[in-house]
Scaffold this motif. Structure first.
Motif: not given
Length: 740
Positions: A416-422, A425-427
């Motif tokens: 999974a990948l998530l573009a954080g608001k800060d 990138v979270y993996l």
């Protein structure tokens, strides 16, 4: 197009080898050259990555925020609520994790044997969780501190792979193992929206009123108009599953495949050949091509304003001297579930791909590699891909035609990948279950250690040639070591040399040895900049080793005529470990001893035709001598020889004599002897009165195997009158004698 020196800040450094007065040494210098992704991939990288264009640079800074947790072996999905809290869906024990800065806590436990496969934050900031197990269900957290509410469950659904909330608040749920898409209205009414006939709908993306789903096991990218219900297959991939979908800022649909194979793929097979790079704007000043006129080191080049600092041309020591080396001595819950478990998944035989499908439906393959692709994120014109089975986060820049491994995590798969608001990138990872955070900037430091380089023999080392750029705030150092044991950690290796700043010419101070390694240490004080090394070339020089003549062959000519029969072809095989040009000489002597006589010298080809009529009949040996004298300083050449097996030269036919004729009535008996001075008699044949038919005769002892054979044969029932009998006798070499 080729790699342009003007477009990139490449700095070329040409390696100059030591030329000392060693007594035996080849003139030429050999090189180990690392310039491609595959070349660098053979080494060990720690916070350093190599792009498909052959650029070695620092990786992005990555840190783990999850301590090892026995309950978590896979993180399947990530989502961030408006307050900045990140949630992680895990398996196989149904743990929903809450990440707030550095604090990771358990938000909810859905129970054992439950995988949380998907997450979604709706317009009201509520978190939705899709599960998998005996039943695939969707839960909603109206209050993060309270228990969730189940809002979806349907017969036959075991996996909720993905979810999407439309503008009108309709929730779409992609499921398996029956490949059905459900729609949940804002008031909670559930209806089957689309039955694909596939096993699983693994992913979902949307733009306006158009939904896109990816399927398993036929690898379909399907477009669905949620207003009209119209369904259209955009692409039928060669791979069995579309594992991830994303939309870029230009409206292109990105579809990744994650087909698994039981066999490990060979990574180097998919490494890109060097094909140059597209013409894009880049700063940098090319190094001047003209060499300096004097040995005095030139001043360091000054880049133009705004351009990165190139690698300096020379390695400068306090005393401006070089150290001279010494002289050389001599779970799958159901059968229809795709392979998206915590177990390591090997990629398909031909790897997997990312396809870009433009709004007109045109499909372009923008990436293929020996990985399984589990997640996609379109960001700033590039595409991030979470892969397995080596835990690599790959960045694909279609405009620059560059593929770069941004980071490599200890876990084997990035699900999974998530573009954080800060901007981070979270993996979400599996094998082991982990959550990593990749910041925007490069890692502060990293090292690259080359593979062990084998010269084949003890070699002396000259200089390392480096090519690359050093932007402001970055630095790089290099050190080397050498040894005579193949394993570098053994006691047979020298210690690493003190690290020195990289330069175009870096003298190697490691002692002469067979094996060699170099290590690059990169660092930056500016997270936006990284050193770049595009080429490393190590020069080494072997002692002049003797050639090797491995075979000498002699083939007799065609026996059909005396001229061709006498012409023997002599051929040989020879190699030189220094790759020197060889010159050959041929000599012969009587088999068993005697002086060698030169037959031919100064040959460059590995074959020669010998007319054996120029020598007397007999048994001979031939000697082939290979020499590298012309390729080395005068007096330092080496040579090697090989002697052939004995060869018989026989160009003289046998002698036929001692003929006796006895006549009785109408019968004639003929006795004669055939003698061959060099070989053996092969046979005897006769003809009567010039007849074209020749009749074979056995010798008196019934076997022709000697230099001398006696023959007797009778011509019975001759007609009255005179008759002429012709005989012929060939020897073992094919020479024929005739008599009448």
């Amino acid at each position: 197009m080729g790699r342009s020196l003007v477009l990139r800040d490449w700095v070329f450094v040409w390696f100059v080898a030591w030329l000392s007065a060693a007594p035996v040494r080849a003139v030429s210098t050999s090189y180990w050259k690392h310039t491609s992704e595959a070349d660098f991939a053979a080494g060990k990288m720690d916070a350093v990555v190599a792009s498909n264009l052959g650029d070695l640079k620092l990786s992005r800074a990555v840190r783990s925020v999850l301590e090892p947790d026995a309950r978590v072996s896979a993180v399947h999905a990530l989502a961030q609520t408006p307050d900045g809290v990140v949630y992680a869906a895990t398996g196989p024990q149904g743990i929903l994790l809450r990440i707030d800065g550095q604090n990771v806590t358990t938000a909810h436990n859905f129970g054992d044997n439950v995988n949380l496969f998907s997450l979604l934050v709706d317009r009201r900031g509520r978190l939705l969780v899709g599960t998998g197990g005996e039943r695939g269900e969707v839960y909603r957290f109206d209050d993060p501190a309270a228990a969730p509410t189940r809002i979806f469950s349907a017969d036959g659904v075991q996996f909720v792979w993905a979810m999407h909330r439309a503008e009108d608040e309709t929730l779409y749920v992609a499921t398996g193992p029956s490949g059905k898409l459900f729609a949940i209205s804002p008031d909670g009414q559930v209806r089957l929206f689309y039955d694909s006939g596939e096993n699983n709908l693994l992913c979902i993306a949307a733009r306006d009123d158009v939904l896109y789903v990816g399927t398993d096991p036929n690898g379909l990218a399907i477009r669905i108009n949620r207003k009209t219900g119209e369904v259209f297959v955009l692409y039928d991939a060669a791979e069995s599953e579309i594992s991830a979908l994303a939309l870029d800022e230009n409206g292109n649909l990105l579809a990744a495949t994650g087909q698994a194979s039981p066999d490990e793929a060979v990574e180097s097979a998919a490494m890109a050949d060097q094909k140059g790079r597209p013409e894009v704007s880049a700063g940098g000043v090319p190094i001047q091509a003209a060499p300096p006129e004097t040995p005095t080191p030139p001043q360091l080049p000054e880049p133009a304003p705004g351009e990165p600092r190139p690698i300096p041309k020379f390695s400068l020591f306090d005393d401006n001297t070089e150290t001279v080396p010494a002289a050389l001595p001599h779970t799958e819950t159901a059968a229809t579930a795709p392979a998206r478990s915590a177990a390591a998944v090997a990629p398909a035989e031909n790897g997997n791909a990312i396809y870009r499908i433009d709004p007109e439906g045109f499909v372009t393959e923008i990436y293929r590699g020996p990985v399984a692709i589990f997640s996609l994120l379109a960001q700033n014109g590039a595409v991030l891909a979470g892969t397995g089975s080596d835990g690599k986060l790959v960045q694909v820049d279609p405009a620059a035609e560059e593929t770069l491994v941004l980071a490599k995590v200890d876990s084997r798969q990035i699900l999974a990948l998530l573009a954080g608001k800060d901007g981070a990138v979270y993996l979400g990872c599996s094998n082991r279950g982990d959550i990593n955070v990749m910041t925007r900037g490069y890692a502060a430091e990293g090292t690259y250690t080359s593979p062990v380089l084998d010269a084949g023999q003890i070699a002396r080392f000259g200089k390392i040639r480096l090519q690359g750029t050093l932007p402001e705030g970055t630095s790089a150092k290099i050190s080397t070591r050498s040894g005579n044991a193949s394993e570098p950690d053994s006691s047979g290796w020298s210690p690493w040399s003190p690290p020195v700043d990289v330069a175009q010419f870096v003298p190697i101070t490691s002692p002469p040895a067979r094996f060699f390694q170099y290590q690059l240490s990169m660092s930056t004080t500016d997270p936006a900049q990284s050193p770049v090394v595009g080429e490393v070339e190590v020069a080494y020089q072997l002692p002049n080793l003797p050639p090797n003549v491995s075979a000498v062959r002699i083939v007799a000519g065609d026996a059909s005529s005396p001229d061709t029969r006498a012409r023997h072809t002599i051929s040989w095989e020879a190699t030189d470990p220094n790759a020197d040009t060889l010159v050959y000489s041929l000599q012969f002597r009587t088999a068993g001893g005697g002086e060698w006589i030169t037959l031919k010298d100064k040959l460059t080809a590995e074959a020669w035709e010998w007319d054996t009529r120029t020598v007397a009949d007999g048994r001979y040996e031939l000697r082939v001598t290979a020499s590298d004298a012309l390729a080395n300083p005068k007096g330092s050449g080496r040579s090697a020889s090989r002697i052939s097996d004995p060869v018989l030269v026989d160009n003289t036919p046998p002698a036929i004599g001692d003929a006796q004729v006895t006549i009785r009535d109408r019968d004639a008996t003929i006795r004669l002897t055939v003698v061959d001075r060099t070989g053996t008699v092969a046979r005897l044949e006769y003809t009567v009165d010039g007849n074209a038919d020749w009749q074979a005769v056995l010798p008196s002892d019934t076997i022709a195997d000697s230099p001398s054979e006696a023959y007797e044969f009778t011509l019975a029932g001759l007609s009255p009158g005179t008759h002429q009998v012709g005989v012929r006798a060939p020897d073992s070499a094919g020479n024929q004698a005739y008599a009448t």
